[in-house]
Motif scaffolding. Structure first.
Motif, PDB file in Angstrom:
ATOM      1  N   LEU A   1      11.311 -35.808  29.363  1.00  0.00           N
ATOM      2  CA  LEU A   1      10.073 -36.361  28.826  1.00  0.00           C
ATOM      3  C   LEU A   1       9.512 -37.482  29.691  1.00  0.00           C
ATOM      4  CD1 LEU A   1      11.222 -36.372  25.129  1.00  0.00           C
ATOM      5  CD2 LEU A   1       9.241 -35.132  25.977  1.00  0.00           C
ATOM      6  N   ASN A   2      10.392 -38.275  30.261  1.00  0.00           N
ATOM      7  CA  ASN A   2       9.998 -39.380  31.135  1.00  0.00           C
ATOM      8  C   ASN A   2       8.943 -40.263  30.467  1.00  0.00           C
ATOM      9  OD1 ASN A   2       9.645 -41.041  33.378  1.00  0.00           O
ATOM     10  ND2 ASN A   2       9.819 -39.358  34.814  1.00  0.00           N
ATOM     11  N   LYS A   3       7.769 -40.436  31.073  1.00  0.00           N
ATOM     12  CA  LYS A   3       6.753 -41.352  30.572  1.00  0.00           C
ATOM     13  C   LYS A   3       6.122 -40.889  29.261  1.00  0.00           C
ATOM     14  CE  LYS A   3       6.928 -44.338  33.960  1.00  0.00           C
ATOM     15  NZ  LYS A   3       7.383 -45.740  33.742  1.00  0.00           N
ATOM     16  N   GLN A   4       6.338 -39.636  28.903  1.00  0.00           N
ATOM     17  CA  GLN A   4       5.808 -39.136  27.626  1.00  0.00           C
ATOM     18  C   GLN A   4       6.806 -39.310  26.488  1.00  0.00           C
ATOM     19  OE1 GLN A   4       4.822 -35.262  29.456  1.00  0.00           O
ATOM     20  NE2 GLN A   4       2.801 -35.503  28.527  1.00  0.00           N
ATOM     21  N   LEU A   5       7.902 -39.953  26.795  1.00  0.00           N
ATOM     22  CA  LEU A   5       8.940 -40.176  25.800  1.00  0.00           C
ATOM     23  C   LEU A   5       8.419 -40.989  24.621  1.00  0.00           C
ATOM     24  CD1 LEU A   5      11.931 -40.029  24.955  1.00  0.00           C
ATOM     25  CD2 LEU A   5      12.353 -42.034  26.393  1.00  0.00           C
TER      26      LEU A   5
ATOM     27  N   ILE B   1       5.602 -26.930  26.457  1.00  0.00           N
ATOM     28  CA  ILE B   1       6.450 -27.130  27.630  1.00  0.00           C
ATOM     29  C   ILE B   1       6.325 -25.910  28.531  1.00  0.00           C
ATOM     30  CG2 ILE B   1       8.784 -27.603  28.458  1.00  0.00           C
ATOM     31  CD1 ILE B   1       9.458 -28.621  25.647  1.00  0.00           C
ATOM     32  N   LYS B   2       5.823 -26.117  29.729  1.00  0.00           N
ATOM     33  CA  LYS B   2       5.729 -25.067  30.737  1.00  0.00           C
ATOM     34  C   LYS B   2       6.346 -25.575  32.026  1.00  0.00           C
ATOM     35  CE  LYS B   2       1.614 -22.738  28.913  1.00  0.00           C
ATOM     36  NZ  LYS B   2       0.234 -22.266  29.216  1.00  0.00           N
ATOM     37  N   GLY B   3       7.589 -25.182  32.253  1.00  0.00           N
ATOM     38  CA  GLY B   3       8.305 -25.700  33.413  1.00  0.00           C
ATOM     39  C   GLY B   3       8.529 -27.190  33.274  1.00  0.00           C
ATOM     40  N   ASP B   4       8.052 -27.962  34.247  1.00  0.00           N
ATOM     41  CA  ASP B   4       8.187 -29.422  34.216  1.00  0.00           C
ATOM     42  C   ASP B   4       6.962 -30.101  33.611  1.00  0.00           C
ATOM     43  OD1 ASP B   4      10.672 -29.288  35.415  1.00  0.00           O
ATOM     44  OD2 ASP B   4       9.838 -29.350  37.450  1.00  0.00           O
ATOM     45  N   VAL B   5       5.977 -29.324  33.179  1.00  0.00           N
ATOM     46  CA  VAL B   5       4.745 -29.881  32.627  1.00  0.00           C
ATOM     47  C   VAL B   5       4.838 -29.885  31.102  1.00  0.00           C
ATOM     48  CG1 VAL B   5       2.242 -29.657  32.459  1.00  0.00           C
ATOM     49  CG2 VAL B   5       3.414 -29.050  34.592  1.00  0.00           C
ATOM     50  N   ILE B   6       4.632 -31.068  30.514  1.00  0.00           N
ATOM     51  CA  ILE B   6       4.666 -31.234  29.065  1.00  0.00           C
ATOM     52  C   ILE B   6       3.337 -31.803  28.609  1.00  0.00           C
ATOM     53  CG2 ILE B   6       5.800 -32.386  27.127  1.00  0.00           C
ATOM     54  CD1 ILE B   6       8.339 -32.519  28.776  1.00  0.00           C
ATOM     55  N   THR B   7       2.734 -31.160  27.626  1.00  0.00           N
ATOM     56  CA  THR B   7       1.471 -31.645  27.073  1.00  0.00           C
ATOM     57  C   THR B   7       1.606 -31.787  25.561  1.00  0.00           C
ATOM     58  OG1 THR B   7       0.632 -29.373  26.914  1.00  0.00           O
ATOM     59  CG2 THR B   7       0.051 -30.642  28.892  1.00  0.00           C
ATOM     60  N   PHE B   8       0.882 -32.760  25.017  1.00  0.00           N
ATOM     61  CA  PHE B   8       0.857 -33.000  23.578  1.00  0.00           C
ATOM     62  C   PHE B   8      -0.573 -32.891  23.056  1.00  0.00           C
ATOM     63  CE2 PHE B   8       4.817 -35.090  24.727  1.00  0.00           C
ATOM     64  CZ  PHE B   8       5.642 -34.837  23.641  1.00  0.00           C
ATOM     65  N   GLN B   9      -0.694 -32.446  21.825  1.00  0.00           N
ATOM     66  CA  GLN B   9      -1.966 -32.451  21.113  1.00  0.00           C
ATOM     67  C   GLN B   9      -1.799 -33.235  19.814  1.00  0.00           C
ATOM     68  OE1 GLN B   9      -3.548 -28.523  20.478  1.00  0.00           O
ATOM     69  NE2 GLN B   9      -3.222 -27.881  22.590  1.00  0.00           N
ATOM     70  N   ASN B  10      -2.827 -33.999  19.470  1.00  0.00           N
ATOM     71  CA  ASN B  10      -2.831 -34.807  18.233  1.00  0.00           C
ATOM     72  C   ASN B  10      -1.737 -35.871  18.253  1.00  0.00           C
ATOM     73  OD1 ASN B  10      -4.844 -33.034  17.310  1.00  0.00           O
ATOM     74  ND2 ASN B  10      -3.323 -31.688  16.376  1.00  0.00           N
ATOM     75  N   SER B  11      -1.387 -36.333  19.422  1.00  0.00           N
ATOM     76  CA  SER B  11      -0.286 -37.300  19.522  1.00  0.00           C
ATOM     77  C   SER B  11      -0.802 -38.734  19.489  1.00  0.00           C
ATOM     78  CB  SER B  11       0.495 -37.075  20.813  1.00  0.00           C
ATOM     79  OG  SER B  11      -0.337 -37.267  21.937  1.00  0.00           O
ATOM     80  N   VAL B  12       0.101 -39.617  19.113  1.00  0.00           N
ATOM     81  CA  VAL B  12      -0.197 -41.053  19.027  1.00  0.00           C
ATOM     82  C   VAL B  12       0.981 -41.808  19.623  1.00  0.00           C
ATOM     83  CG1 VAL B  12      -0.760 -42.984  17.490  1.00  0.00           C
ATOM     84  CG2 VAL B  12      -1.514 -40.666  16.899  1.00  0.00           C
TER      85      VAL B  12
ATOM     86  N   HIS C   1      10.615 -47.761  27.695  1.00  0.00           N
ATOM     87  CA  HIS C   1      11.000 -48.447  28.932  1.00  0.00           C
ATOM     88  C   HIS C   1      12.466 -48.892  28.890  1.00  0.00           C
ATOM     89  CE1 HIS C   1       7.180 -48.401  30.985  1.00  0.00           C
ATOM     90  NE2 HIS C   1       6.556 -48.910  29.933  1.00  0.00           N
ATOM     91  N   THR C   2      12.952 -49.284  27.715  1.00  0.00           N
ATOM     92  CA  THR C   2      14.362 -49.670  27.605  1.00  0.00           C
ATOM     93  C   THR C   2      15.263 -48.482  27.919  1.00  0.00           C
ATOM     94  OG1 THR C   2      13.783 -51.268  25.886  1.00  0.00           O
ATOM     95  CG2 THR C   2      16.101 -50.662  26.084  1.00  0.00           C
ATOM     96  N   LEU C   3      14.870 -47.292  27.450  1.00  0.00           N
ATOM     97  CA  LEU C   3      15.657 -46.090  27.730  1.00  0.00           C
ATOM     98  C   LEU C   3      15.542 -45.674  29.196  1.00  0.00           C
ATOM     99  CD1 LEU C   3      14.844 -43.997  24.539  1.00  0.00           C
ATOM    100  CD2 LEU C   3      17.095 -44.868  25.182  1.00  0.00           C
ATOM    101  N   LEU C   4      14.333 -45.688  29.743  1.00  0.00           N
ATOM    102  CA  LEU C   4      14.136 -45.230  31.112  1.00  0.00           C
ATOM    103  C   LEU C   4      14.704 -46.199  32.141  1.00  0.00           C
ATOM    104  CD1 LEU C   4      10.494 -43.776  30.984  1.00  0.00           C
ATOM    105  CD2 LEU C   4      12.671 -42.530  30.889  1.00  0.00           C
ATOM    106  N   ASP C   5      14.717 -47.496  31.813  1.00  0.00           N
ATOM    107  CA  ASP C   5      15.238 -48.488  32.755  1.00  0.00           C
ATOM    108  C   ASP C   5      16.762 -48.556  32.745  1.00  0.00           C
ATOM    109  OD1 ASP C   5      12.646 -49.085  33.413  1.00  0.00           O
ATOM    110  OD2 ASP C   5      12.530 -50.888  32.174  1.00  0.00           O
ATOM    111  N   GLY C   6      17.392 -47.934  31.776  1.00  0.00           N
ATOM    112  CA  GLY C   6      18.846 -47.917  31.709  1.00  0.00           C
ATOM    113  C   GLY C   6      19.423 -46.789  32.540  1.00  0.00           C
TER     114      GLY C   6
END
Length: 387
Positions: free
Chosen positions: A188-192, A273-284, A294-299
């Motif tokens: 998920l990276n930045k879309q986490l 989810i299509k390969g490495d591309v992840i898209t969301f609809q109606n997300s907040v 950031h706490t998860l990704l920086d660890g």
């Protein structure tokens, strides 16, 4: 010794004599006894005569013997229960101290009911064990390991025709039940932050993907981040009824993509989810979930125990913030300054919409004045957001 080398598994057959009545010929009044000590004594009596045989393991013979003795001791004391796993430390010698998860598997159709209360039968059951280094913190993954152990049961037929399949399944226990968390975070990276927000706000998730494994892991990860267990514990402490609306609202799929179950929810979020591309609809997303992300990704990205500890810590923060908001709302019924403090708190917490949503779910247990205070806070927050 590497981490991978210190991960072990063992599967045992457990043969014991059990009463056909399920209580060893005890009376109806005995069945109604709820004392834990009485239950343990009965289990210890039933388990005094049993055998424990290894089916498959990746432990060396000497270490397996030590583990079998440990499990046998627990079984003889009647402290190994089916339906829920346990985690404890175990010393296997050679200065190798490990954490051991063990689970008692019993066939669901293991019923032998007759009119003869003295009749006994030999029950064939199983004990599955997973071992890892103490820093793996297996207690954080007990629910996942319970589910993984239960999924083993269909493979264990009476003739044990699929031992190789069972061995392969057991060898993947850490990868499937623990490492999925770091895989989802890295995927998920930045879309986490989006998924974290939907998890704690009780949104319904629809996942579209050709990869059934990824789809299943995303569902598990969202359940892991949901507040359902903590909300239920909080409701139980408050003496309230369990609120089914706080359970994780997910749509699950089988491998063919067919819908398995659906839980009613207000917001539907679509994830593709299509390969490495992840898209969301109606997300907040919000500032709180951005900080969490950031706490998860920086660890460390290869330490599931660290990630799980972070997840549980942030979930606990949400529950604590909800409790604080509830206290301020109750105080605001008669104290206008408490209403101002509640507004300032919501403004700064970065998670106001989630807190208000869950607090509103509990509003039925609050007074009419408290509901009025919540309505005022919602209006203030909406005005502040739009300005």
């Amino acid at each position: 010794m590497t981490e991978t080398e210190s991960r072990y598994f063992a599967l045992y057959t457990y043969h014991t004599n059990r009463s056909t009545t399920g209580n060893g010929g005890s009376t109806v009044s005995d069945e109604k006894e709820k004392e834990v000590s009485d239950f343990l004594q009965r289990e210890a009596r039933f388990n005094s005569d049993f055998s424990l045989s290894v089916i498959t393991t990746n432990l060396k013979a000497e270490l397996e013997t030590t583990l079998r003795g440990f499990i046998a001791t627990r079984l003889s004391k009647g402290t190994v229960f089916s339906g829920i796993g346990d985690v404890t430390d175990i010393d296997l010698g050679r200065d190798e101290s490990l954490q051991c998860y063990y689970y008692h598997l019993r066939q669901a159709n293991d019923d032998h009911v007759t009119d003869d209360v003295s009749s006994m039968y030999t029950s064939e059951e199983y004990v599955v064990c997973f071992l890892a280094a103490p820093e793996e913190s297996l207690d954080l993954f007990r629910v996942d390991l319970d589910s993984y152990s239960e999924d083993l049961l269909p493979m264990l037929d009476s003739e044990m025709k699929e031992v190789n399949q069972v061995q392969v399944y057991l060898s993947r226990w850490h990868q499937e039940s623990v490492q999925y968390i770091t895989r989802c975070i890295n995927k998920l990276n930045k879309q986490l932050s989006i998924l974290l927000h939907e998890a704690i706000s009780n949104s319904k998730l629809e996942v579209e993907s050709d990869d059934s494994v990824t789809k299943s892991e995303i569902i598990k990860f969202m359940h892991c981040c949901s507040l359902s267990d903590l909300l239920q514990q909080a409701n139980n402490r408050d003496g309230g009824q369990q609120d089914t609306s706080s359970e994780p609202s997910l749509i699950d799929f089988d491998e063919s993509g067919s819908k398995l179950f659906e839980v009613k929810s207000e917001n539907v979020v679509k994830m593709c989810i299509k390969g490495d591309v992840i898209t969301f609809q109606n997300s907040v997303q919000n500032d709180f979930c951005q900080e969490w992300m950031h706490t998860l990704l920086d660890g460390p990205n290869d330490k599931p125990a660290y990630s799980r500890q972070v997840i549980e810590s942030y979930k606990l923060r949400v529950i604590q913030d909800m409790n604080l908001l509830k206290r301020l709302v109750r105080q605001a019924e008669s104290d206008h300054y408490a209403l101002y403090r509640a507004f300032i708190f919501l403004r700064k917490c970065g998670n106001c919409e989630v807190l208000l949503k869950h607090t509103n779910i509990d509003c039925s247990a609050m007074s009419e004045d408290a509901n009025h205070v919540l309505n005022i806070l919602q209006e203030f927050v909406m005005q502040d957001t739009s300005s």
